[in-house]
Design a protein around this motif. Structure first.
Motif, PDB file in Angstrom:
ATOM      1  N   LYS A 179       0.836  -1.205   0.000  1.00  0.00           N
ATOM      2  CA  LYS A 179       0.000   0.000   0.000  1.00  0.00           C
ATOM      3  C   LYS A 179       0.870   1.255   0.000  1.00  0.00           C
ATOM      4  CE  LYS A 179      -2.970   1.989   3.219  1.00  0.00           C
ATOM      5  NZ  LYS A 179      -3.808   1.897   4.381  1.00  0.00           N
ATOM      6  N   LEU A 180       1.961   1.228   0.758  1.00  0.00           N
ATOM      7  CA  LEU A 180       2.894   2.356   0.773  1.00  0.00           C
ATOM      8  C   LEU A 180       3.550   2.539  -0.596  1.00  0.00           C
ATOM      9  CD1 LEU A 180       4.684   2.036   4.243  1.00  0.00           C
ATOM     10  CD2 LEU A 180       3.145   3.855   3.486  1.00  0.00           C
ATOM     11  N   LEU A 181       3.927   1.426  -1.243  1.00  0.00           N
ATOM     12  CA  LEU A 181       4.518   1.500  -2.586  1.00  0.00           C
ATOM     13  C   LEU A 181       3.516   2.069  -3.585  1.00  0.00           C
ATOM     14  CD1 LEU A 181       6.543  -1.840  -2.752  1.00  0.00           C
ATOM     15  CD2 LEU A 181       7.462   0.489  -2.661  1.00  0.00           C
ATOM     16  N   LYS A 182       2.249   1.739  -3.398  1.00  0.00           N
ATOM     17  CA  LYS A 182       1.216   2.287  -4.283  1.00  0.00           C
ATOM     18  C   LYS A 182       1.060   3.790  -4.046  1.00  0.00           C
ATOM     19  CE  LYS A 182      -3.295   1.627  -6.179  1.00  0.00           C
ATOM     20  NZ  LYS A 182      -4.652   1.311  -6.006  1.00  0.00           N
ATOM     21  N   MET A 183       1.065   4.204  -2.791  1.00  0.00           N
ATOM     22  CA  MET A 183       0.948   5.626  -2.467  1.00  0.00           C
ATOM     23  C   MET A 183       2.156   6.408  -3.008  1.00  0.00           C
ATOM     24  SD  MET A 183      -0.726   5.307   1.385  1.00  0.00           S
ATOM     25  CE  MET A 183       0.163   6.675   1.996  1.00  0.00           C
ATOM     26  N   ALA A 184       3.325   5.752  -3.058  1.00  0.00           N
ATOM     27  CA  ALA A 184       4.535   6.394  -3.566  1.00  0.00           C
ATOM     28  C   ALA A 184       4.589   6.394  -5.091  1.00  0.00           C
ATOM     29  CB  ALA A 184       5.766   5.685  -3.003  1.00  0.00           C
ATOM     30  N   GLY A 185       3.657   5.659  -5.731  1.00  0.00           N
ATOM     31  CA  GLY A 185       3.610   5.639  -7.183  1.00  0.00           C
ATOM     32  C   GLY A 185       4.407   4.531  -7.831  1.00  0.00           C
ATOM     33  N   GLU A 186       5.051   3.678  -7.025  1.00  0.00           N
ATOM     34  CA  GLU A 186       5.822   2.556  -7.583  1.00  0.00           C
ATOM     35  C   GLU A 186       4.889   1.480  -8.132  1.00  0.00           C
ATOM     36  OE1 GLU A 186       9.214   2.181  -7.974  1.00  0.00           O
ATOM     37  OE2 GLU A 186       9.213   4.310  -7.450  1.00  0.00           O
ATOM     38  N   ILE A 187       3.783   1.267  -7.442  1.00  0.00           N
ATOM     39  CA  ILE A 187       2.781   0.279  -7.869  1.00  0.00           C
ATOM     40  C   ILE A 187       1.600   1.034  -8.456  1.00  0.00           C
ATOM     41  CG2 ILE A 187       1.117  -1.443  -7.056  1.00  0.00           C
ATOM     42  CD1 ILE A 187       3.176  -2.396  -5.061  1.00  0.00           C
ATOM     43  N   VAL A 188       1.167   0.604  -9.644  1.00  0.00           N
ATOM     44  CA  VAL A 188       0.047   1.239 -10.338  1.00  0.00           C
ATOM     45  C   VAL A 188      -1.270   0.587  -9.926  1.00  0.00           C
ATOM     46  CG1 VAL A 188      -0.914   1.774 -12.610  1.00  0.00           C
ATOM     47  CG2 VAL A 188       1.556   1.744 -12.287  1.00  0.00           C
ATOM     48  N   GLU A 189      -1.287  -0.752  -9.859  1.00  0.00           N
ATOM     49  CA  GLU A 189      -2.482  -1.504  -9.468  1.00  0.00           C
ATOM     50  C   GLU A 189      -2.111  -2.539  -8.427  1.00  0.00           C
ATOM     51  OE1 GLU A 189      -4.697  -3.409 -12.634  1.00  0.00           O
ATOM     52  OE2 GLU A 189      -4.194  -1.770 -13.993  1.00  0.00           O
ATOM     53  N   LEU A 190      -2.983  -2.715  -7.458  1.00  0.00           N
ATOM     54  CA  LEU A 190      -2.791  -3.735  -6.434  1.00  0.00           C
ATOM     55  C   LEU A 190      -4.083  -4.522  -6.302  1.00  0.00           C
ATOM     56  CD1 LEU A 190      -1.070  -5.035  -4.225  1.00  0.00           C
ATOM     57  CD2 LEU A 190      -1.899  -3.273  -2.657  1.00  0.00           C
TER      58      LEU A 190
ATOM     59  N   VAL B  93      -8.327 -24.189  -8.561  1.00  0.00           N
ATOM     60  CA  VAL B  93      -7.992 -22.767  -8.601  1.00  0.00           C
ATOM     61  C   VAL B  93      -6.909 -22.471  -7.575  1.00  0.00           C
ATOM     62  CG1 VAL B  93      -8.912 -20.437  -8.256  1.00  0.00           C
ATOM     63  CG2 VAL B  93     -10.338 -22.182  -9.307  1.00  0.00           C
ATOM     64  N   TYR B  94      -5.946 -21.649  -7.985  1.00  0.00           N
ATOM     65  CA  TYR B  94      -4.918 -21.174  -7.061  1.00  0.00           C
ATOM     66  C   TYR B  94      -5.243 -19.725  -6.727  1.00  0.00           C
ATOM     67  CZ  TYR B  94      -0.518 -19.646  -5.117  1.00  0.00           C
ATOM     68  OH  TYR B  94       0.431 -19.130  -4.283  1.00  0.00           O
ATOM     69  N   ARG B  95      -5.292 -19.404  -5.458  1.00  0.00           N
ATOM     70  CA  ARG B  95      -5.577 -18.037  -5.024  1.00  0.00           C
ATOM     71  C   ARG B  95      -4.329 -17.499  -4.324  1.00  0.00           C
ATOM     72  NH1 ARG B  95      -9.964 -18.683  -1.905  1.00  0.00           N
ATOM     73  NH2 ARG B  95     -11.344 -18.431  -3.683  1.00  0.00           N
ATOM     74  N   ALA B  96      -3.689 -16.526  -4.971  1.00  0.00           N
ATOM     75  CA  ALA B  96      -2.505 -15.891  -4.388  1.00  0.00           C
ATOM     76  C   ALA B  96      -2.960 -14.811  -3.408  1.00  0.00           C
ATOM     77  CB  ALA B  96      -1.650 -15.284  -5.495  1.00  0.00           C
ATOM     78  N   ASP B  97      -2.022 -14.228  -2.692  1.00  0.00           N
ATOM     79  CA  ASP B  97      -2.367 -13.159  -1.759  1.00  0.00           C
ATOM     80  C   ASP B  97      -2.468 -11.808  -2.464  1.00  0.00           C
ATOM     81  OD1 ASP B  97      -2.530 -14.826   0.489  1.00  0.00           O
ATOM     82  OD2 ASP B  97      -0.361 -14.709   0.808  1.00  0.00           O
ATOM     83  N   PHE B  98      -1.522 -11.536  -3.390  1.00  0.00           N
ATOM     84  CA  PHE B  98      -1.492 -10.232  -4.045  1.00  0.00           C
ATOM     85  C   PHE B  98      -1.026 -10.356  -5.496  1.00  0.00           C
ATOM     86  CE2 PHE B  98      -0.048  -9.777   0.388  1.00  0.00           C
ATOM     87  CZ  PHE B  98      -1.066  -8.998   0.896  1.00  0.00           C
ATOM     88  N   ARG B  99      -1.480  -9.405  -6.307  1.00  0.00           N
ATOM     89  CA  ARG B  99      -0.932  -9.213  -7.654  1.00  0.00           C
ATOM     90  C   ARG B  99      -0.709  -7.709  -7.777  1.00  0.00           C
ATOM     91  NH1 ARG B  99      -3.685 -11.889 -12.591  1.00  0.00           N
ATOM     92  NH2 ARG B  99      -5.506 -11.222 -11.433  1.00  0.00           N
ATOM     93  N   ALA B 100       0.539  -7.330  -8.061  1.00  0.00           N
ATOM     94  CA  ALA B 100       0.883  -5.912  -8.159  1.00  0.00           C
ATOM     95  C   ALA B 100       1.423  -5.606  -9.546  1.00  0.00           C
ATOM     96  CB  ALA B 100       1.926  -5.550  -7.108  1.00  0.00           C
ATOM     97  N   LYS B 101       0.911  -4.541 -10.131  1.00  0.00           N
ATOM     98  CA  LYS B 101       1.427  -4.055 -11.416  1.00  0.00           C
ATOM     99  C   LYS B 101       2.262  -2.820 -11.110  1.00  0.00           C
ATOM    100  CE  LYS B 101       0.190  -2.704 -16.066  1.00  0.00           C
ATOM    101  NZ  LYS B 101      -0.901  -2.442 -17.010  1.00  0.00           N
ATOM    102  N   TYR B 102       3.553  -2.901 -11.439  1.00  0.00           N
ATOM    103  CA  TYR B 102       4.475  -1.809 -11.160  1.00  0.00           C
ATOM    104  C   TYR B 102       4.484  -0.803 -12.301  1.00  0.00           C
ATOM    105  CZ  TYR B 102       6.188  -4.384  -7.142  1.00  0.00           C
ATOM    106  OH  TYR B 102       6.269  -5.025  -5.935  1.00  0.00           O
ATOM    107  N   LYS B 103       4.991   0.394 -12.032  1.00  0.00           N
ATOM    108  CA  LYS B 103       4.985   1.459 -13.035  1.00  0.00           C
ATOM    109  C   LYS B 103       5.860   1.126 -14.239  1.00  0.00           C
ATOM    110  CE  LYS B 103       8.537   4.453 -11.013  1.00  0.00           C
ATOM    111  NZ  LYS B 103       8.780   5.786 -10.457  1.00  0.00           N
ATOM    112  N   ASP B 104       6.828   0.200 -14.070  1.00  0.00           N
ATOM    113  CA  ASP B 104       7.677  -0.209 -15.195  1.00  0.00           C
ATOM    114  C   ASP B 104       7.021  -1.302 -16.047  1.00  0.00           C
ATOM    115  OD1 ASP B 104       7.922  -2.485 -13.618  1.00  0.00           O
ATOM    116  OD2 ASP B 104      10.075  -2.271 -13.275  1.00  0.00           O
TER     117      ASP B 104
END
Length: 128
Positions: A48-59, A82-93
């Motif tokens: 969440k902090l990485l998203k607020m900093a703009g490093e992560i675009v979608e969480l 089905v496999y359920r992961a905890d998170f999927r993050a899309k980074y700005k790169d």
């Protein structure tokens, strides 16, 4: 061996006790979202902090990946695996990273992880 009814168990206070997690994880709530463990909740706060900093675009929380489609055998429906992961993050790169926080790696988890990586070879997968 003597058995007791549910009503008798409730009367004795046996069923009123909160159920402990099999592997000792403590359910934690952050931002009104329940997490299965403190470790998962801490990882969410980091992301969440990485998203607020703009490093992560979608969480995305709890993304699902179909490992095997549902089918019918001898007239009976068989559920999809089905496999359920905890998170999927899309980074700005542009990188997309799938993350799972594990305190204990069960045989089922290890098998599903293998199937996930075989079915989705382009996924960047990280265990936290």
């Amino acid at each position: 061996m003597t058995r007791m009814s549910v009503a008798q168990a409730k009367q004795l206070g046996i069923l009123d006790k909160p159920k402990k997690h099999k592997y000792g994880a403590i359910r934690t709530i952050v931002d009104g979202i329940p997490f299965d463990s403190k470790k998962e909740a801490v990882k969410y706060q980091e992301l969440k902090l990485l998203k607020m900093a703009g490093e992560i675009v979608e969480l995305e929380l709890q993304p699902e990946f179909v490992l095997q489609e549902a089918y019918i055998r001898h007239g009976k429906p068989i559920k999809a695996i089905v496999y359920r992961a905890d998170f999927r993050a899309k980074y700005k790169d542009g990188r997309v990273v799938v993350m799972d926080t594990k305190g204990f790696r069960t045989k089922e988890y290890l098998l599903k992880k293998k199937l996930l990586l075989a079915r989705y070879p382009d996924i960047e997968f990280v265990e936290c």
